[in-house]
Design a protein around this motif. Structure first.
Motif, PDB file in Angstrom:
ATOM      1  N   ARG A 282      29.736  40.213  36.309  1.00  0.00           N
ATOM      2  CA  ARG A 282      29.410  39.076  37.175  1.00  0.00           C
ATOM      3  C   ARG A 282      28.950  37.906  36.344  1.00  0.00           C
ATOM      4  NH1 ARG A 282      24.442  42.238  38.962  1.00  0.00           N
ATOM      5  NH2 ARG A 282      22.703  41.211  37.900  1.00  0.00           N
TER       6      ARG A 282
ATOM      7  N   SER B 161      30.260  36.020  42.145  1.00  0.00           N
ATOM      8  CA  SER B 161      31.207  36.969  42.696  1.00  0.00           C
ATOM      9  C   SER B 161      31.624  37.949  41.613  1.00  0.00           C
ATOM     10  CB  SER B 161      32.428  36.262  43.266  1.00  0.00           C
ATOM     11  OG  SER B 161      33.071  35.540  42.247  1.00  0.00           O
TER      12      SER B 161
ATOM     13  N   ARG C 299      36.333  43.303  45.783  1.00  0.00           N
ATOM     14  CA  ARG C 299      35.495  42.200  45.312  1.00  0.00           C
ATOM     15  C   ARG C 299      34.211  42.151  46.129  1.00  0.00           C
ATOM     16  NH1 ARG C 299      40.228  39.259  46.733  1.00  0.00           N
ATOM     17  NH2 ARG C 299      40.203  38.076  44.781  1.00  0.00           N
TER      18      ARG C 299
ATOM     19  N   GLU D  52      30.895  39.151  46.949  1.00  0.00           N
ATOM     20  CA  GLU D  52      30.494  37.757  46.788  1.00  0.00           C
ATOM     21  C   GLU D  52      29.105  37.570  47.390  1.00  0.00           C
ATOM     22  OE1 GLU D  52      33.621  37.436  49.193  1.00  0.00           O
ATOM     23  OE2 GLU D  52      35.128  36.730  47.758  1.00  0.00           O
TER      24      GLU D  52
ATOM     25  N   TRP E 111      27.321  40.430  49.157  1.00  0.00           N
ATOM     26  CA  TRP E 111      27.403  41.389  48.044  1.00  0.00           C
ATOM     27  C   TRP E 111      27.925  42.770  48.485  1.00  0.00           C
ATOM     28  CZ3 TRP E 111      28.033  39.203  43.813  1.00  0.00           C
ATOM     29  CH2 TRP E 111      27.872  39.840  42.586  1.00  0.00           C
TER      30      TRP E 111
END
Lengths: 364, 364, 364, 364
Positions: C364, C357, C290, C292, C327
């Motif tokens: 996204r 995220s 992931r 964010e 990110w």
């Protein structure tokens, strides 16, 4: 209960012992749930209030007659005649939460100042010439305007002209009475300021779209804008229909424009217990049948059309009022452009987590 | 530190062992707090940004020259010239959080569409003839107007006339860059709609005081009102000063009227990182000295006066911009009626709990 | 820019006139947008901060050495050694917003009281015997505990034992410094209360699930609960995994239990700029990749596993810290049960509307 | 009206014309305000509900007798006996908004599952052995526990033992009935899960102070914590009194400890219409006389003392219940340590802007 396959197994045999038990309950100020659950916990809301329509053509002459017979002044405070829902047993309650009345003020008369915990507004279906003085600020009342006197604001009215004027008052008197929250205090026997400015100080401070005075940064429970003028309401609705013509999202459903009057400090309802809205239907529009938890009152402002309440259709004209009790199915139909003012107890319902609605048989 | 009686007892002797320790720190990407606490945890904010003034009379000709030499279009995206705070080391940052630029668009030019996470607005100190197209909605730009392009809204500009136009852009580029929150996406190389309506669709839906479309009940992070018109701002300020004349509360201090531009869905700031306000001083007004946490930029819209920044007074004319870094003392003085647009990072400061201010030596 | 088919048409020819324009810009403290937009408005966040790992096995001995060489006391205030992100150019910033340090207090030492606008917490990976005194309330520090010292709360530390203790400090120093919001004030040179109670007064008032003291009905910006004990955290995570075993919803993804430390007056983050969480992975769990917006720091509390940061996998042991810049793609893998403390700037990102995220290539 | 110097000038002469007007009003479902304003808009709340006390020593035997005579099951749903306020005209309403009942479940009995819009809780003054199953989650009921079944949650009860158990139910039935917001639906005729775990799944997820599951970040209208255990309540109150002994702020007034049960997702009330609290008085404490808008019900949990309601003092023992109607003056006096559970409609009053209170003659 809605399901007839469930017999009530809690119906014990009617014995002497049971009768004695029930008598002993009564002596101790007790009541069993099992004998009354069907009434007090219904499957869906079963309002005692009934759908009903009041004709302006009958209300107004009665208000005029009271103008001749009943002086306005201290004690009774207002020459206001409440609409009593036929289902609510002789109280001047239009719904279990709301009060609606026609108020009448003769030429040069004054309704003295007072304040109360109850929230109030006025909506003017016709006429002009009266000023409401709210916490010392004179507010002109003209056709199509919504005027607020939120809880615990002093207010009085005076008619500056040689002709009478009538309008509707909306309050949360039934709710306040039922829940024992009401306070009341007398103010000046006359209004504190007989000036007749075109715009109130509240409008001059707050009536600019998207602009907040730096001197007023604290949010308020009720709107600081005492007057919502017809000119703005009309323009907002006109623009929504024009945008719809241009293929843009703007109306809530085809042919149905609507605005909510809001507190500019929060974007929320104008007062904590009462929602106020204005709806406009294009000629030839039929709104989908819907029902909602909570009760509403509508007044026809202009145009011709009809309301379908639980399958019964009634034709309506300017000034007519109708009430939609909780969970009652309603739909509007317009012949001409059809303008309606609406108020309801929706803020109570929503803030306390009870909101539900259904449109045209969609799942609730 | 502010208290010279406190010697720093954490200054160990400069031994070989200590030097080795510090070298080992560095090798492991470590740094002691005790050698730098005075710098990084100051007693009061010690901004690197300096108070500074930019003269419109020098900015505008430079923008004109860039109009002649630099085409506008894809890649560079905008003919915008950023104001670089002399204390911020060569970046086009007017404060650590804010970007301000003069943007120039020649006759018939188009600045192509794009969108970015950064929030942006434009304020027009003079001129007209350009439309900003925000998510497909053409918004007229005229003198005195504030125009919003909140984060992730597509927008482009086009000049519909035969004369150039310039205005200022405000963004949160420094904040976004510093905190690594920026996203960017190209849109159409032309604007998606070359229509030139007097009012945008957003204004037609939302530009009515205290009236909310029933089709738009969901609160939005940024204001849905893309344009705040000078006509409304001017009237709001005029009314505040008239109310003051009448002895009514309306201004924030004597002779000083001010409004905040707000999001009508919440009553709060127009965008989550940028506050926009407009201030008007009567002729002959001096505002009390104050300082605030957070940084501001002002542009003179009209009138003559001066700004005192940390004891240094500078005279200002239409179009001049000045920056007030965090915790810098400022006071305005007016010769004529003096109108100023202001923007700041106050929403960042307030939402994160860092707000403090001091007026004229009052305890903070 | 991300789209190479877009050439930058705003690259004017390098003429003498243009050079003169650029020189004139500089003289007036101006900088064009078009030459730097690729840098300051990137397509996605391009943090200067790098993913990086600090080994506890190297940190702790350095802290011990500083304990021998550097006295703790007024001026330097704390024997804290900051983790300096290799990408952030020589400042002790672990991310653009966050500070992380190892703090070391020798036997019987006191770190004097002070307060600052910066929000701070401590997390204890091992050891015990120190009390933090927060606004006069002594708070025990033990293994696995999270201790808060929110902005502008006085605090000092003292070691009540004959052995040293180390822990990590987390603060928003970089954010405060960058945005010029910091204030600092000295307090007592000693701590104001050397008592060593097992539970602080804050815990005794607030540490009961779902129970709020009637004397404390006003919501607070930061949590009034100065200590979050390991015993509770461990039990909460254990229960989540047991519930998962029972087929009940409880974990955020299979094998991954997690809690957020919250302010009991609001249910929201413990402090306005810093989010604190604790994560537990069952043995053999791999979390989805992931990324964010916003930056995070993790410390391994117990167990063995590894972190994949932008495709690079590193094995981790108790006490190790790693940073995830904005990110940056990350995924955790556990060999044994794997416990991690996490803190981040998520409240800044969310309150200002920048949150985004992506999980495993989802849009996204 | 409160001011006798104001005669009601709106008492017109009783003429034939006036009588005809009033008759015409009635025919049109109208009622004048001026003849009833004293009743419906009182100077201060004039509740119809009366202060009243129910003795547990009389309630419990009646519940036992109903256990012998009335089966529990579908239709009647619950063997619950409502406390009927003597002023409320024969409805089982303890106040205009609240319902309170003693519910009795015999050995091995099941009360079937259902759900309703009405919010409900149970408080256990003595006994154990019953589990409430809330949306499929079995919740143990033990002495001193507060158990929630918020609106529209399925719930049933079953007694897992060979002895009966009784407790009190609190609901917003009167409010829901009055305002037409009630919905009701049958569920399983048995409970869906006869397991008897010590802790419910809700407690295992949510019952850790200041720790929020990352899988549950969405705030909920009512508390997700179905059980508030006596062990925690007792400890919280004990600590408040100990802190008071130490000279620390903790109690709401000398000798008076109190907690509010709250929703951990918000820090606010457990349900939107009902507030639940627990109060403990040291032996020999007298609380100041106070009155509040809104109505409350108390149950003595343990200890001996008395309640003064509008100057009338009554001695109270374990299990006794008393009601405090709106704006009724009350004061508690303790002989021993005195523990009381309280519930009220305060969330209704506060969310709708009607809250007021007075302590010992202080200005309201």
């Amino acid at each position: 209960m809605n399901d007839e396959s469930h017999s009530n197994i809690m119906n014990p045999d009617d014995t002497a012992e049971l009768r004695q038990l029930y008598a002993d309950f009564e002596a101790e100020h007790l009541m069993p749930l099992w004998t009354q659950i069907d009434d007090i916990m219904p499957v869906v809301p079963k309002p005692k209030a009934l759908p009903h329509i009041w004709k302006w053509s009958r209300l107004f002459p009665l208000a005029e007659r009271s103008g001749a017979l009943v002086p306005v002044g201290r004690g009774g405070e207002r020459r206001a005649i409440g609409l009593a829902n036929p289902g609510l047993g002789g109280k001047a309650y239009i719904t279990p939460t709301l009060w609606a009345a026609i108020q009448y003020l003769g030429p040069r008369e004054t309704a003295p100042e007072h304040r109360h915990a109850q929230n109030a507004f006025r909506f003017v279906v016709e006429g002009e010439g009266v000023w409401t003085v709210v916490n010392g600020d004179p507010v002109r009342m003209s056709r199509g305007d919504l005027l607020l006197t939120p809880g615990w604001h002093f207010h009085g009215h005076h008619n500056d002209t040689d002709h009478p004027m009538a309008w509707i008052d909306g309050l949360d008197i039934p709710f306040s009475y039922q829940n024992d929250v009401g306070f009341f205090e007398f103010g000046a026997d006359r209004v504190t300021d007989y000036a007749t400015p075109r715009f109130s100080r509240g409008e001059r401070l707050w009536g600019h779209p998207g602009l907040r005075p730096l001197s007023e940064l604290k949010d308020t429970v009720s709107s600081p804008l005492a007057a919502y003028r017809w000119e703005h309401t009309d323009r907002a609705l006109t623009e929504q229909l024009l945008l719809e013509d241009e293929g843009q999202p703007a109306t809530i459903e085809p042919g149905h424009a609507a605005i909510r009057y809001v507190n500019p400090t929060t974007g929320g309802d104008v007062m904590p217990t009462i929602r106020c809205e204005f709806h406009r239907l294009r000629a030839g529009t039929v709104t989908p049948s819907r029902r909602e938890v909570g009760s509403s009152v509508f007044q026809i402002f202009e145009g011709a059309g009809s309301i379908m309440l639980n399958q019964v259709e009634t034709r309506l004209e300017t000034g007519d009022l109708f009430v939609v009790p909780s969970w009652t199915t309603w739909s509007l139909k317009s012949e001409t452009q059809f303008d309606l003012f609406r108020f309801s107890d929706a803020p109570v319902i929503e803030r306390l987590g009870f909101a539900r609605s259904q449109i045209e048989g969609a799942a609730r």
